[in-house]
Design a protein around this motif. Structure first.
Motif, PDB file in Angstrom:
ATOM      1  N   PHE A  64      12.018 -32.737 165.885  1.00  0.00           N
ATOM      2  CA  PHE A  64      12.534 -31.577 166.593  1.00  0.00           C
ATOM      3  C   PHE A  64      12.089 -30.281 165.926  1.00  0.00           C
ATOM      4  CE2 PHE A  64      15.935 -28.567 167.789  1.00  0.00           C
ATOM      5  CZ  PHE A  64      15.814 -28.644 169.162  1.00  0.00           C
ATOM      6  N   GLN A  65      12.132 -30.232 164.609  1.00  0.00           N
ATOM      7  CA  GLN A  65      11.711 -29.028 163.904  1.00  0.00           C
ATOM      8  C   GLN A  65      10.222 -28.761 164.085  1.00  0.00           C
ATOM      9  OE1 GLN A  65      13.027 -29.606 159.859  1.00  0.00           O
ATOM     10  NE2 GLN A  65      15.140 -29.021 160.325  1.00  0.00           N
ATOM     11  N   THR A  66       9.440 -29.814 164.234  1.00  0.00           N
ATOM     12  CA  THR A  66       7.999 -29.634 164.448  1.00  0.00           C
ATOM     13  C   THR A  66       7.724 -29.004 165.814  1.00  0.00           C
ATOM     14  OG1 THR A  66       7.418 -31.488 163.010  1.00  0.00           O
ATOM     15  CG2 THR A  66       5.781 -30.817 164.637  1.00  0.00           C
ATOM     16  N   VAL A  67       8.321 -29.549 166.871  1.00  0.00           N
ATOM     17  CA  VAL A  67       8.042 -29.005 168.202  1.00  0.00           C
ATOM     18  C   VAL A  67       8.738 -27.668 168.428  1.00  0.00           C
ATOM     19  CG1 VAL A  67       7.631 -31.276 169.205  1.00  0.00           C
ATOM     20  CG2 VAL A  67       9.938 -30.340 169.252  1.00  0.00           C
ATOM     21  N   ALA A  68       9.823 -27.391 167.668  1.00  0.00           N
ATOM     22  CA  ALA A  68      10.503 -26.107 167.785  1.00  0.00           C
ATOM     23  C   ALA A  68       9.900 -25.044 166.882  1.00  0.00           C
ATOM     24  CB  ALA A  68      11.989 -26.270 167.449  1.00  0.00           C
ATOM     25  N   LEU A 199       4.944 -42.420 163.995  1.00  0.00           N
ATOM     26  CA  LEU A 199       3.983 -42.513 162.892  1.00  0.00           C
ATOM     27  C   LEU A 199       2.546 -42.577 163.413  1.00  0.00           C
ATOM     28  CD1 LEU A 199       5.866 -44.942 160.475  1.00  0.00           C
ATOM     29  CD2 LEU A 199       5.306 -42.541 160.064  1.00  0.00           C
ATOM     30  N   ARG A 200       2.338 -43.204 164.553  1.00  0.00           N
ATOM     31  CA  ARG A 200       0.992 -43.214 165.159  1.00  0.00           C
ATOM     32  C   ARG A 200       0.572 -41.808 165.582  1.00  0.00           C
ATOM     33  NH1 ARG A 200      -0.475 -47.573 169.553  1.00  0.00           N
ATOM     34  NH2 ARG A 200      -2.418 -46.446 169.213  1.00  0.00           N
ATOM     35  N   MET A 201       1.548 -40.996 165.944  1.00  0.00           N
ATOM     36  CA  MET A 201       1.263 -39.626 166.360  1.00  0.00           C
ATOM     37  C   MET A 201       1.218 -38.653 165.192  1.00  0.00           C
ATOM     38  SD  MET A 201       3.881 -39.575 169.597  1.00  0.00           S
ATOM     39  CE  MET A 201       3.982 -37.795 169.522  1.00  0.00           C
ATOM     40  N   ALA A 202       1.388 -39.123 163.958  1.00  0.00           N
ATOM     41  CA  ALA A 202       1.520 -38.244 162.804  1.00  0.00           C
ATOM     42  C   ALA A 202       0.369 -37.232 162.663  1.00  0.00           C
ATOM     43  CB  ALA A 202       1.674 -39.067 161.522  1.00  0.00           C
ATOM     44  N   PRO A 203      -0.905 -37.639 162.787  1.00  0.00           N
ATOM     45  CA  PRO A 203      -1.984 -36.642 162.677  1.00  0.00           C
ATOM     46  C   PRO A 203      -1.878 -35.542 163.737  1.00  0.00           C
ATOM     47  CG  PRO A 203      -2.876 -38.861 162.455  1.00  0.00           C
ATOM     48  CD  PRO A 203      -1.454 -39.007 162.907  1.00  0.00           C
ATOM     49  N   ALA A 204      -1.525 -35.928 164.974  1.00  0.00           N
ATOM     50  CA  ALA A 204      -1.367 -34.922 166.032  1.00  0.00           C
ATOM     51  C   ALA A 204      -0.173 -34.012 165.737  1.00  0.00           C
ATOM     52  CB  ALA A 204      -1.190 -35.604 167.382  1.00  0.00           C
ATOM     53  N   LEU A 205       0.894 -34.563 165.165  1.00  0.00           N
ATOM     54  CA  LEU A 205       2.054 -33.745 164.810  1.00  0.00           C
ATOM     55  C   LEU A 205       1.712 -32.754 163.696  1.00  0.00           C
ATOM     56  CD1 LEU A 205       4.806 -36.517 164.921  1.00  0.00           C
ATOM     57  CD2 LEU A 205       4.607 -34.570 166.472  1.00  0.00           C
ATOM     58  N   ASP A 206       0.834 -33.160 162.777  1.00  0.00           N
ATOM     59  CA  ASP A 206       0.382 -32.235 161.734  1.00  0.00           C
ATOM     60  C   ASP A 206      -0.319 -31.023 162.352  1.00  0.00           C
ATOM     61  OD1 ASP A 206       1.367 -33.993 159.874  1.00  0.00           O
ATOM     62  OD2 ASP A 206      -0.581 -34.900 159.425  1.00  0.00           O
ATOM     63  N   VAL A 207      -1.120 -31.279 163.381  1.00  0.00           N
ATOM     64  CA  VAL A 207      -1.804 -30.180 164.063  1.00  0.00           C
ATOM     65  C   VAL A 207      -0.809 -29.344 164.864  1.00  0.00           C
ATOM     66  CG1 VAL A 207      -3.593 -29.596 165.755  1.00  0.00           C
ATOM     67  CG2 VAL A 207      -3.942 -31.514 164.182  1.00  0.00           C
ATOM     68  N   ALA A 208       0.136 -29.991 165.532  1.00  0.00           N
ATOM     69  CA  ALA A 208       1.132 -29.269 166.328  1.00  0.00           C
ATOM     70  C   ALA A 208       1.985 -28.347 165.459  1.00  0.00           C
ATOM     71  CB  ALA A 208       2.023 -30.263 167.071  1.00  0.00           C
ATOM     72  N   GLY A 219      -8.050 -28.264 170.191  1.00  0.00           N
ATOM     73  CA  GLY A 219      -8.282 -29.316 171.174  1.00  0.00           C
ATOM     74  C   GLY A 219      -7.110 -30.240 171.419  1.00  0.00           C
ATOM     75  N   LEU A 220      -5.924 -29.915 170.903  1.00  0.00           N
ATOM     76  CA  LEU A 220      -4.752 -30.775 171.092  1.00  0.00           C
ATOM     77  C   LEU A 220      -4.047 -30.424 172.403  1.00  0.00           C
ATOM     78  CD1 LEU A 220      -2.824 -32.893 169.746  1.00  0.00           C
ATOM     79  CD2 LEU A 220      -1.512 -30.941 168.903  1.00  0.00           C
ATOM     80  N   ASP A 221      -3.694 -31.443 173.172  1.00  0.00           N
ATOM     81  CA  ASP A 221      -2.885 -31.230 174.375  1.00  0.00           C
ATOM     82  C   ASP A 221      -1.432 -31.043 173.937  1.00  0.00           C
ATOM     83  OD1 ASP A 221      -1.646 -31.196 176.801  1.00  0.00           O
ATOM     84  OD2 ASP A 221      -2.590 -33.016 177.578  1.00  0.00           O
ATOM     85  N   HIS A 222      -1.106 -29.801 173.563  1.00  0.00           N
ATOM     86  CA  HIS A 222       0.171 -29.513 172.917  1.00  0.00           C
ATOM     87  C   HIS A 222       1.358 -29.814 173.825  1.00  0.00           C
ATOM     88  CE1 HIS A 222       3.449 -26.988 171.288  1.00  0.00           C
ATOM     89  NE2 HIS A 222       2.906 -27.272 170.120  1.00  0.00           N
ATOM     90  N   ASP A 223       1.261 -29.433 175.094  1.00  0.00           N
ATOM     91  CA  ASP A 223       2.388 -29.623 176.008  1.00  0.00           C
ATOM     92  C   ASP A 223       2.708 -31.110 176.197  1.00  0.00           C
ATOM     93  OD1 ASP A 223       2.518 -26.907 176.276  1.00  0.00           O
ATOM     94  OD2 ASP A 223       1.338 -26.847 178.113  1.00  0.00           O
ATOM     95  N   ARG A 224       1.680 -31.926 176.315  1.00  0.00           N
ATOM     96  CA  ARG A 224       1.902 -33.368 176.465  1.00  0.00           C
ATOM     97  C   ARG A 224       2.508 -33.952 175.189  1.00  0.00           C
ATOM     98  NH1 ARG A 224      -0.718 -38.055 175.214  1.00  0.00           N
ATOM     99  NH2 ARG A 224      -0.432 -39.807 176.664  1.00  0.00           N
ATOM    100  N   LEU A 225       2.020 -33.491 174.036  1.00  0.00           N
ATOM    101  CA  LEU A 225       2.562 -33.976 172.768  1.00  0.00           C
ATOM    102  C   LEU A 225       4.040 -33.613 172.637  1.00  0.00           C
ATOM    103  CD1 LEU A 225       1.963 -35.265 169.949  1.00  0.00           C
ATOM    104  CD2 LEU A 225       1.657 -32.937 169.125  1.00  0.00           C
ATOM    105  N   VAL A 226       4.404 -32.392 173.027  1.00  0.00           N
ATOM    106  CA  VAL A 226       5.807 -31.966 172.946  1.00  0.00           C
ATOM    107  C   VAL A 226       6.674 -32.847 173.837  1.00  0.00           C
ATOM    108  CG1 VAL A 226       7.404 -30.109 173.562  1.00  0.00           C
ATOM    109  CG2 VAL A 226       5.344 -29.595 172.251  1.00  0.00           C
ATOM    110  N   LEU A 227       6.197 -33.160 175.037  1.00  0.00           N
ATOM    111  CA  LEU A 227       6.965 -34.008 175.948  1.00  0.00           C
ATOM    112  C   LEU A 227       7.184 -35.398 175.360  1.00  0.00           C
ATOM    113  CD1 LEU A 227       8.298 -34.565 178.666  1.00  0.00           C
ATOM    114  CD2 LEU A 227       6.031 -35.132 179.576  1.00  0.00           C
ATOM    115  N   VAL A 228       6.122 -36.010 174.829  1.00  0.00           N
ATOM    116  CA  VAL A 228       6.248 -37.342 174.237  1.00  0.00           C
ATOM    117  C   VAL A 228       7.167 -37.300 173.017  1.00  0.00           C
ATOM    118  CG1 VAL A 228       4.997 -39.228 173.122  1.00  0.00           C
ATOM    119  CG2 VAL A 228       4.000 -38.073 175.098  1.00  0.00           C
ATOM    120  N   THR A 229       7.024 -36.258 172.204  1.00  0.00           N
ATOM    121  CA  THR A 229       7.869 -36.116 171.016  1.00  0.00           C
ATOM    122  C   THR A 229       9.334 -35.965 171.397  1.00  0.00           C
ATOM    123  OG1 THR A 229       6.038 -35.050 169.846  1.00  0.00           O
ATOM    124  CG2 THR A 229       8.223 -34.805 168.892  1.00  0.00           C
ATOM    125  N   LEU A 230       9.603 -35.183 172.435  1.00  0.00           N
ATOM    126  CA  LEU A 230      10.977 -35.018 172.902  1.00  0.00           C
ATOM    127  C   LEU A 230      11.570 -36.346 173.370  1.00  0.00           C
ATOM    128  CD1 LEU A 230      10.979 -31.657 174.887  1.00  0.00           C
ATOM    129  CD2 LEU A 230      12.162 -32.158 172.762  1.00  0.00           C
TER     130      LEU A 230
END
Length: 321
Positions: A64-68, A199-208, A219-230
């Motif tokens: 939550f802190q990452t996407v917020a 954990l599989r998404m960890a590299p993408a979360l580092d970028v987010a 090049g990260l699809d940030h909106d899609r990552l936020v939705l999956v993370t939520l």
């Protein structure tokens, strides 16, 4: 070549794992006496609940802190506990205290998890459409939503008879003594699946974590990552809350300790560290209360006290900057 200090962070995560295993063994074996099988069964169920809730809360708060894009927020601070109380109130109003008690435990648990996951995804998605980096606005919005949801719950509770209200009141406070083994097994499966996906998404979360504009520029699809993370975060928090009830400040405590102890910004380190620290806090607290002090004090109250003090300290520190 790994960055300097990366090996130290991984060693600290390993030490956390060893400490958690040792503490779990002590929790199960301390002053064990006959009938051993029965007592071990009771202790194992409570231990499983403590570990699942601590791990789910810690990992969900990191997500939550990452996407917020800030480190002061937790799902509990933006109204999730009030949402849980409102849903419990509506469930008792619809079915009645007797009708709710007659529901199979697994069916009730499933209903609560699905309702909480759907409502929390909508709630957090609504909040994060705004500028989440504006901490003041996020906190005020969360407080207002929490007050509104609590007000709705209290209005409905006034329509109930005293016996139904007692059922709702029991659900308002986290308790580790009323966990069903089937619910615990489902919670553990959901938690492990969500943690593995995170954990599989960890590299993408580092970028987010670098921010939306920077992540999109890389090049990260940030909106899609936020939705999956939520969705993952809502699954973790919903399962832990439906299992024992709400604990508002535990996530803030575990996330802050995970960052301080590991000194890392990598989610491959932070997620397991926060999960194990959350489990350690709950297991250690319950061990001290039950085994050493012989007390039945509510562990959630102590956790909320220290978590609230930490939140105030972080807010004051941020203002001084």
């Amino acid at each position: 070549m790994p960055p300097r200090g990366a090996g130290m962070a991984e060693r600290r995560v390993l030490w956390l794992a060893l400490a958690l295993l040792a503490l779990c063994a002590a929790f199960l074996a301390w002053q064990l006496r006959a009938p051993m099988g029965f007592i071990l069964g009771l202790r194992a169920a409570k231990l499983g609940a403590l570990v699942c809730v601590g791990a789910a809360t810690g990992a969900a708060t990191i997500l939550f802190q990452t996407v917020a894009s800030n480190r002061l927020l937790t799902p509990g601070l933006v109204g999730f506990d009030a949402l849980f109380i409102l849903l419990q109130t509506l469930l008792v109003l619809a079915l009645g205290g007797v009708g709710l008690a007659q529901l199979p435990a697994s069916l009730r648990f499933g209903m609560e998890v699905i309702a909480l996951a759907a409502a929390s995804t909508a709630l957090f998605g609504l909040l994060l459409r705004r500028d989440a980096r504006d901490v003041t606005r996020m906190i005020l919005t969360g407080i207002i939503l929490g007050v509104m949801l609590r007000g709705l719950a209290e209005m409905v509770q006034r329509l109930m008879d005293p016996s139904d209200f007692a059922v709702v009141q029991q659900a308002m406070f986290a308790s580790f003594g009323r966990v069903e083994p089937q619910q615990l097994a489902v919670s553990a499966v959901v938690l492990l699946a969500a943690l593995a996906a995170a954990l599989r998404m960890a590299p993408a979360l580092d970028v987010a974590a670098l921010g939306r504009s920077t992540a999109r520029g890389l090049g990260l699809d940030h909106d899609r990552l936020v939705l999956v993370t939520l969705l993952l975060m809502a699954a973790m928090v919903s399962v832990s809350t439906a299992l024992v009830g709400p604990i508002t400040f535990l996530g803030l405590l575990t996330a802050s300790l995970a960052r301080q102890l590991t000194g890392s910004h990598r989610h491959a380190i932070l997620l397991p560290a926060a999960a194990m620290i959350g489990a350690l806090i709950l297991v250690a607290g319950q061990f001290v209360f039950e085994r050493l002090m012989g007390s039945q004090s509510a562990l959630a109250v102590i956790v909320e006290l220290f978590g609230g003090l930490l939140f105030l300290a972080l807010v004051l520190k941020r203002r001084r900057r």
